[in-house]
Design a protein around this motif. Sequence first.
Motif, mmCIF file in Angstrom:
data_model
loop_
_atom_site.group_PDB
_atom_site.id
_atom_site.type_symbol
_atom_site.label_atom_id
_atom_site.label_comp_id
_atom_site.label_asym_id
_atom_site.label_seq_id
_atom_site.Cartn_x
_atom_site.Cartn_y
_atom_site.Cartn_z
ATOM 1 N N GLU B 46 -0.610 11.368 4.519
ATOM 2 C CA GLU B 46 -1.005 10.051 5.020
ATOM 3 C C GLU B 46 -1.219 9.135 3.827
ATOM 4 O O GLU B 46 -1.432 9.582 2.730
ATOM 5 C CB GLU B 46 -2.332 10.161 5.780
ATOM 6 N N ASP B 50 1.812 3.704 3.326
ATOM 7 C CA ASP B 50 1.076 2.446 3.417
ATOM 8 C C ASP B 50 0.641 1.972 2.039
ATOM 9 O O ASP B 50 0.635 0.773 1.762
ATOM 10 C CB ASP B 50 -0.148 2.636 4.324
ATOM 11 N N THR B 53 3.494 0.266 0.473
ATOM 12 C CA THR B 53 3.712 -1.052 1.078
ATOM 13 C C THR B 53 2.747 -2.072 0.506
ATOM 14 O O THR B 53 3.129 -3.179 0.132
ATOM 15 C CB THR B 53 3.527 -0.962 2.601
ATOM 16 N N THR B 54 1.476 -1.698 0.463
ATOM 17 C CA THR B 54 0.474 -2.615 -0.086
ATOM 18 C C THR B 54 0.790 -2.943 -1.535
ATOM 19 O O THR B 54 0.706 -4.103 -1.954
ATOM 20 C CB THR B 54 -0.929 -1.985 0.004
ATOM 21 N N GLU B 189 -3.322 -7.774 5.771
ATOM 22 C CA GLU B 189 -2.844 -6.571 6.461
ATOM 23 C C GLU B 189 -3.796 -6.182 7.580
ATOM 24 O O GLU B 189 -3.377 -5.704 8.633
ATOM 25 C CB GLU B 189 -2.710 -5.414 5.467
ATOM 26 N N SER B 195 1.496 -2.364 8.805
ATOM 27 C CA SER B 195 1.583 -1.335 7.778
ATOM 28 C C SER B 195 0.689 -1.748 6.620
ATOM 29 O O SER B 195 0.226 -2.880 6.552
ATOM 30 C CB SER B 195 3.026 -1.181 7.308
ATOM 31 N N GLY B 196 0.474 -0.817 5.723
ATOM 32 C CA GLY B 196 -0.338 -1.143 4.563
ATOM 33 C C GLY B 196 -1.744 -0.596 4.693
ATOM 34 O O GLY B 196 -2.208 -0.244 5.781
ATOM 35 N N LEU B 197 -2.441 -0.536 3.563
ATOM 36 C CA LEU B 197 -3.785 0.030 3.561
ATOM 37 C C LEU B 197 -4.749 -0.818 4.374
ATOM 38 O O LEU B 197 -5.644 -0.298 5.036
ATOM 39 C CB LEU B 197 -4.297 0.180 2.114
ATOM 40 N N HIS B 199 -4.058 -2.492 7.031
ATOM 41 C CA HIS B 199 -3.823 -2.167 8.431
ATOM 42 C C HIS B 199 -4.473 -0.844 8.785
ATOM 43 O O HIS B 199 -5.018 -0.671 9.876
ATOM 44 C CB HIS B 199 -2.325 -2.112 8.705
ATOM 45 N N LEU B 200 -4.428 0.116 7.851
ATOM 46 C CA LEU B 200 -5.074 1.405 8.096
ATOM 47 C C LEU B 200 -6.575 1.234 8.278
ATOM 48 O O LEU B 200 -7.176 1.854 9.163
ATOM 49 C CB LEU B 200 -4.821 2.357 6.922
#
Lengths: 334, 248, 261
Positions: B46, B50, B53-54, B189, B195-197, B199-200
Amino acid sequence: MLTLGRAVIGLILVVASLAIAPAATPQAKPSVRIGYIPTDSFAAVCLLGDRHLPAAGVSVEMVRLAGGPEILSQVATGQLQVGAAGMGAAGFNAIASGLPVEFVAPQHAGYLADYFTVRKASWGKEIKRIGDLKGKAIALNIRGAAVEWMMEEALKTDGLTLKDVQVKIMPFPDMVPALESGAVEAGIVSEPFPTLAEERGIAVRPLSRPADAKATPITALFWNKEWAAKNPELAQTVMTAYLKAARDLALDNGWKQPRNIEVMVKYTGAKAEVIQKARAHVLDPNLETDPAVLESMQKLAAEMGYLKYKDLLPVGKIFNFTYRDRAVREAGRK
Amino acid sequence: MSGAALPVLLLAAWEIAARTAVVSPRYFPPPTVIAATLSRLLTAGEFWGDALTTLSRLAGAFLVAALAGVPLGLAMGLWRPLRRALEPAVAMLYPLPKIALLPLFLILLGVGEGAFVFTAAVTAFFQILTSTAGGTATIDPRLVEAGRNYGARGVTLFRKVILPAALPAVLTGLRLGLGLALITVIAVEFVAAKSGLGHLVFRYWQMLLTGEMYAAFLLIGLMGLGATRGLRAVQRRALGWQEEIGWR
Amino acid sequence: MSRPVRRWRLDLVPLILPALVLVAWEIASATGLLRAVFFPRPSTIARLLLAQVADGTLLAHLGLTVARLTAAFVLAAVPGVAVGLAMGMSRRTREGLDPLFALLYPIPSVLFLPLVSFALRQEEVAVAVTAAFTSFFLVVYTTMTGVQQLDRTVLEAARHFGAHGRRFFLTVLLPATLPAIFTGLRLGLGYTLIVVVAVEMVSAQRGLGALLWLSWQILKVEEMYVALVTVAVLGAVLTGAVEWLRRRLIPWAQDIAEVGA
């Protein structure tokens, strides 16, 4: 170097996106861009874009946005064709401002009993009934939308109005620590958060659903009016697919079926077990919605000063049900 | 007392407070749990996608901001009329939270990487611009005079005297801008990306998984730390002649 | 190299760019080039702004934001300068704290708000702490680099002439670092405003950020712009105030642009 390459791409994207105008280039395969918010109340729109529209031969791009006004603005400017958002002042103002959006069907509704959540520590003690909420802090996730109307209706049953309580606006997840710490005594909370709060033993949902209760419409599907007028066949295809998506959820305990939950998990990232345990949202299998409630919501929004206009809009100006009616006619009522 | 003792003390205090429920472990999980969660998620695969992406959004935003901000900042620092012309506009645009402008950017640029990178770039741009302009404007005039006395003019004066003198401020601006770009990328995000941290973090908060959320914060922090260390290495190369001051 | 420019012309220059932009925007919005619903005409915004000032609603929001800003800024600046000076002077302190700060700085403090609110209970305190977070690091970092970039020969000369300890700190180090401290405070103030507004957007019921967010949520876009303009003007005023203070307190920091390039 990977990052340098990506940076260059990023640079090109910035320049390119500045140069691109909202496109309406004809393509071989019809395509639709749909805006959504990552919450399971948007399940119908997710099923539309993920299952039924592709099955109808339409290519779909699902675009995540932060909230209702973002989706409304993107659909109004034609960058998205279809979207959904909470029914409320934003939608009313958008239509009154002459933006080319029309609401076409409901997306989800809810019962107050499933939303009204009270601190466990207070319920039965300082708060025995709704009237005891006078002067207390109540959590809402937004103003000018259905949740505010629901709260007002709940308060009215015991002689109070919104002016008698202290409204605190916060996103749904924030309501859980707020209830736990006592920052708010109660709130209109959307699943799965009331369930999570109940599981942690910090809140209860003390109201029960009256036998004749009707669910309050909360979110609705809308699209760009000009796009629909230019592409009536495609718009009808979207509506027919949407009806199928709605029936996937509304019939046979659809909100709890694994194949539907799978899609919800895909778009919201929530855990399947959590969605299973939570109370289901409500959606009518014939996409019916109560116009009287919509009128009442508009009236409340006007009273609260949220509207940019004076004369209330007739429901016929807000909703265009012709596509829905045709889809239901062709598919047969359930 | 060694400076390193303080962070360790803070972490230990947090660990104890969380374990003994002085603070709610649900909302403030112990640091050991956070670290364990992070390593579990990383080894499970995991975060990597992401994080990348970030990182790429950050790189894009930072490059755009630096390429625009440094030259304009130098010009503003050196040429008073330009500075006077732009200063009010900068002072008024700088305090607007760019995240508040995001819906408008999305309308103008459409939803996508361009808008995300642009929003972060604008935030960093103002920082880099202000630092560079401020630093250039306050270069010791005696240096410039000395350079002139040695016959340096125009481009040579710029390259040999002004640019090196401005470099510390430029690099300060870049370091701050890098941090701000990352903050903005994460915030964007959180609200608008898939996507991306950032977003997580949003997803974990939506599930009230605070352990995982803090793990994502930790990773964001490490990314920032790594990026600034990288910039610091560049700084050391560029400012080799400047000795660091240490009093004790 | 640069000819002396007439005084009055110089004073008009800052107005040119914003004026051009406003005129272009007014035209674009009026002709429909920009969709007026989302990009209303500046004249409409101005009228609404004046109306809201007249009936006091805007000033009430503004006052709240300024109060929160002050609290958060003090929370960020006072420890920020102190820690920044300490880190600039002591290598060990710097090496101990810098990694920790670099780790915490990139996290958007707004995301902490529900957690901080939970811990601190008092909402306004939680707002101030959350808003102070990032600015604290900004002030620390600029102060620290300010100390680090001091001309070492000057400091060594002072030491050579007998300045030590507290006297050295007060009469040599601190005055020499003041320009950098001021830059840091100006940045910190600006950024504190940004975060206060952002926090208000997420949580508060009143204040400029709350006004901004709520107006957008009900698509009363003109009101959103009123809030944006107020924030922008507030920021500009604050920056100007800090600059004025800087010129008063440390007039010796000369402007290279005054000397000419």
